[in-house]
Design an enzyme around this catalytic site. Structure first.
Site, PDB file in Angstrom:
ATOM      1  N   ASP A 176      -7.464  20.126 -13.300  1.00 15.39           N
ATOM      2  CA  ASP A 176      -7.837  18.801 -13.799  1.00 15.39           C
ATOM      3  C   ASP A 176      -7.526  18.800 -15.296  1.00 15.39           C
ATOM      4  O   ASP A 176      -8.197  19.461 -16.080  1.00 15.39           O
ATOM      5  CB  ASP A 176      -9.331  18.550 -13.532  1.00 15.39           C
ATOM      6  CG  ASP A 176      -9.783  17.164 -13.971  1.00 15.39           C
ATOM      7  OD1 ASP A 176      -9.178  16.603 -14.899  1.00 15.39           O
ATOM      8  OD2 ASP A 176     -10.774  16.659 -13.391  1.00 15.39           O
ATOM      9  N   TYR A 203     -16.635  18.824 -13.438  1.00 14.50           N
ATOM     10  CA  TYR A 203     -17.000  17.418 -13.635  1.00 14.50           C
ATOM     11  C   TYR A 203     -18.010  17.012 -12.547  1.00 14.50           C
ATOM     12  O   TYR A 203     -17.798  17.305 -11.367  1.00 14.50           O
ATOM     13  CB  TYR A 203     -15.722  16.567 -13.556  1.00 14.50           C
ATOM     14  CG  TYR A 203     -15.972  15.092 -13.611  1.00 14.50           C
ATOM     15  CD1 TYR A 203     -16.365  14.477 -14.806  1.00 14.50           C
ATOM     16  CD2 TYR A 203     -15.841  14.289 -12.480  1.00 14.50           C
ATOM     17  CE1 TYR A 203     -16.609  13.121 -14.853  1.00 14.50           C
ATOM     18  CE2 TYR A 203     -16.079  12.928 -12.530  1.00 14.50           C
ATOM     19  CZ  TYR A 203     -16.467  12.351 -13.718  1.00 14.50           C
ATOM     20  OH  TYR A 203     -16.715  11.001 -13.764  1.00 14.50           O
ATOM     21  N   ARG A 224       0.851  -1.200   0.000  1.00 15.01           N
ATOM     22  CA  ARG A 224       0.000   0.000   0.000  1.00 15.01           C
ATOM     23  C   ARG A 224       0.886   1.250   0.000  1.00 15.01           C
ATOM     24  O   ARG A 224       0.636   2.207  -0.717  1.00 15.01           O
ATOM     25  CB  ARG A 224      -0.957   0.033   1.213  1.00 15.01           C
ATOM     26  CG  ARG A 224      -1.668   1.380   1.315  1.00 15.01           C
ATOM     27  CD  ARG A 224      -2.855   1.467   2.262  1.00 15.01           C
ATOM     28  NE  ARG A 224      -2.843   0.543   3.357  1.00 15.01           N
ATOM     29  CZ  ARG A 224      -2.101   0.661   4.460  1.00 15.01           C
ATOM     30  NH1 ARG A 224      -1.305   1.700   4.643  1.00 15.01           N
ATOM     31  NH2 ARG A 224      -2.148  -0.261   5.403  1.00 15.01           N
ATOM     32  N   LYS A 273      -9.026   8.033 -18.922  1.00 19.35           N
ATOM     33  CA  LYS A 273      -9.342   8.637 -20.214  1.00 19.35           C
ATOM     34  C   LYS A 273      -8.118   8.581 -21.146  1.00 19.35           C
ATOM     35  O   LYS A 273      -7.720   7.509 -21.531  1.00 19.35           O
ATOM     36  CB  LYS A 273      -9.864  10.060 -19.997  1.00 19.35           C
ATOM     37  CG  LYS A 273     -10.852  10.199 -18.812  1.00 19.35           C
ATOM     38  CD  LYS A 273     -12.187   9.521 -19.057  1.00 19.35           C
ATOM     39  CE  LYS A 273     -13.044   9.404 -17.799  1.00 19.35           C
ATOM     40  NZ  LYS A 273     -13.346  10.656 -17.119  1.00 19.35           N
TER      41      LYS A 273
HETATM   42  C1  LIG Z   1     -13.735  10.995 -15.741  1.00 22.85           C
HETATM   43  C2  LIG Z   1     -13.287  12.248 -15.129  1.00 22.85           C
HETATM   44  C3  LIG Z   1     -12.967  12.322 -13.765  1.00 22.85           C
HETATM   45  C4  LIG Z   1     -13.147  11.153 -12.822  1.00 22.85           C
HETATM   46  O1  LIG Z   1     -12.284  10.113 -13.103  1.00 22.85           O
HETATM   47  P1  LIG Z   1     -12.611   8.570 -12.759  1.00 22.85           P
HETATM   48  O2  LIG Z   1     -11.377   7.883 -13.242  1.00 22.85           O
HETATM   49  O3  LIG Z   1     -13.850   8.210 -13.495  1.00 22.85           O
HETATM   50  O4  LIG Z   1     -12.803   8.495 -11.288  1.00 22.85           O
HETATM   51  C5  LIG Z   1     -12.506  13.533 -13.268  1.00 22.85           C
HETATM   52  N1  LIG Z   1     -12.378  14.610 -14.055  1.00 22.85           N
HETATM   53  C6  LIG Z   1     -12.695  14.581 -15.363  1.00 22.85           C
HETATM   54  C7  LIG Z   1     -12.538  15.812 -16.179  1.00 22.85           C
HETATM   55  C8  LIG Z   1     -13.154  13.408 -15.946  1.00 22.85           C
HETATM   56  O5  LIG Z   1     -13.493  13.392 -17.244  1.00 22.85           O
END
Ligand SMILES: *Cc1c(COP(=O)(O)O)cnc(C)c1O
Length: 396
Positions: A169, A97, A45, A194
């Site tokens: 982000d 988001y 961990r 993504k």
């Molecule tokens: C998908 C997404 C998240 C969250 O990510 P997960 O891997 O689904 O927890 C956060 N910010 C943006 C801009 C996203 O597209």
């Protein structure tokens, strides 16, 4: 050295065996020679060699000091929020988001953390929203789903002057196009799910800090709260990252062609793509990123849920699914999917009209994708023109 070369060669060859693929250390613990005497790893961990390699690659990619990998993008966002304490305030992008909004509102507000949402495309709004309690500015740029772009450099200056941290982000742009830490941000977060992973086959999150000491605080929280990324998913994410620049280049080219096609289609009302000169934030997008990404949103002249539904069910290559950034093209209807829980008036104010459709343009041939959209437009036009039968009329 170009970015792609640097990324590919930041992935180390295993010093023990020469394995060109990073080994997956599928273990929970590490044998010690004496209490506290070990090879840099004691419990998985706290640290794992596969995860540590991923963290180092992503830190280099974002030009930061420390990278920290989590089990999801939201776990990464959660770790950044845990840097704050009760009474602190956040100024956040109003187009945030949905999952981050849920976390801020339904988890952190009850611990006394207040969030002010504002239109960050005007840096003056950020300046005005800051109070003496503001400790963190939260940007997403481009935003989801209308791809609004905020000026990272200008907001970083405001953050510095007011003694707040700036977190960006960077999921939509990816470091192949935009590096917020080089523009003055303190922290970058990613949904590695993504573009970083890029193949729609994992859930992962990352935090990268510019500063070593701040990164160590995030690493402390990673171990203390425990939302780590598994060794296998760390390996899979490294494997995806190898082609990041190649993929993103093609996503941008394909999306550019699809955006032009949509812009010229008579059934389309608005097209949101930062690469179009008609986009309200085109100039700032052009100045802070080296490309405009693979996400496009558009609305239909027939601005109804029914029309959006018919369209998203009529495409063949664009698969109907949430998420984005993968090899396969996806599409979704935010009003009925990602933004369904947002009150209608708020949703409409954010530009998420009933007919808004979001595309994640994948890596198929652009020509095939355009043909797919074209046949979907034809299908919905034909369905509209077709007289409704009695059974259908009763069923509806
Ligand atoms: C998908 C997404 C998240 C969250 O990510 P997960 O891997 O689904 O927890 C956060 N910010 C943006 C801009 C996203 O597209």
């Amino acid at each position: 050295m170009s970015n792609a070369t640097q990324l590919i060669h930041s992935i180390p060859v295993d010093p023990l065996t020469g394995s060109i693929s990073v080994p997956i250390y599928q273990t929970s613990t590490f044998v010690q020679e004496a209490p506290g005497v070990n090879k840099g790893f004691d419990y998985a961990r706290s640290n794992n060699p596969t995860r540590a390699t991923l963290e180092s690659i992503v830190a280099q990619l974002e030009e930061g000091a420390v990278g920290v990998a989590f089990g999801s993008g939201l776990a990464a966002i959660d770790a950044v929020l845990k840097l704050l304490k009760s009474g602190d305030e956040i100024v956040a992008v109003d187009d945030i988001y949905g999952g981050a909004f849920r976390l801020f509102t339904h988890v952190y507000e009850k611990f006394g953390i207040k969030v002010h949402y504002t239109d960050t495309t005007d840096a003056a709004n950020v300046f005005e929203a800051i109070t003496p309690e503001t400790k963190l500015i939260w940007l997403e740029t481009p935003t989801n789903p209308t791809l609004k772009v905020s000026d990272i450099k200008a907001i970083a200056k405001i953050a510095k002057a007011r003694g707040c941290l700036l977190c960006v982000d960077n999921t939509f742009a990816s470091p192949a196009l935009q590096k917020p830490l080089t523009l003055g941000a303190d922290i970058v977060v990613h949904s590695g799910t993504k573009y970083l992973g890029g193949h729609s086959d994992l859930i992962a999150g990352l935090v990268v800090t510019k500063d070593q000491a701040l990164g160590e605080q995030v690493k402390f929280l990673q171990n203390a709260s425990g939302a780590i990324l598994s060794p296998f998913d760390s390996w899979l994410l490294i494997r995806g990252l190898e082609t990041l620049h190649l993929r993103v280049k093609q996503h941008c080219l394909n999306a550019g062609e699809v955006a032009l096609f949509l812009q010229s289609h008579p059934a389309v009302d608005k097209v949101y793509y930062p690469g179009l000169t008609s986009h309200i934030n085109h100039d700032i997008a052009k100045s802070q990123a080296s490309g405009f990404g693979g996400i496009i949103s558009f609305t239909l002249k027939d601005d109804t849920i029914a029309a959006a539904n018919a369209f998203v069910c009529a495409t063949k290559y664009f698969k109907l699914a949430e998420s984005l950034g993968g090899v396969k093209s996806l599409l979704c209807s935010p009003a009925q999917m990602t933004h369904k829980s947002i009150p209608v008036e708020k949703r409409l104010a954010a530009g998420v009209q009933d007919s808004l459709i979001r595309l994640s343009v994948g890596l198929e041939e652009a020509e095939d994708l355009i043909k797919d959209l074209e046949q979907a437009f034809e299908k919905i036009a034909a369905n509209k023109a077709r007289p409704v039968s009695l059974t259908e009329a009763i069923a509806n």
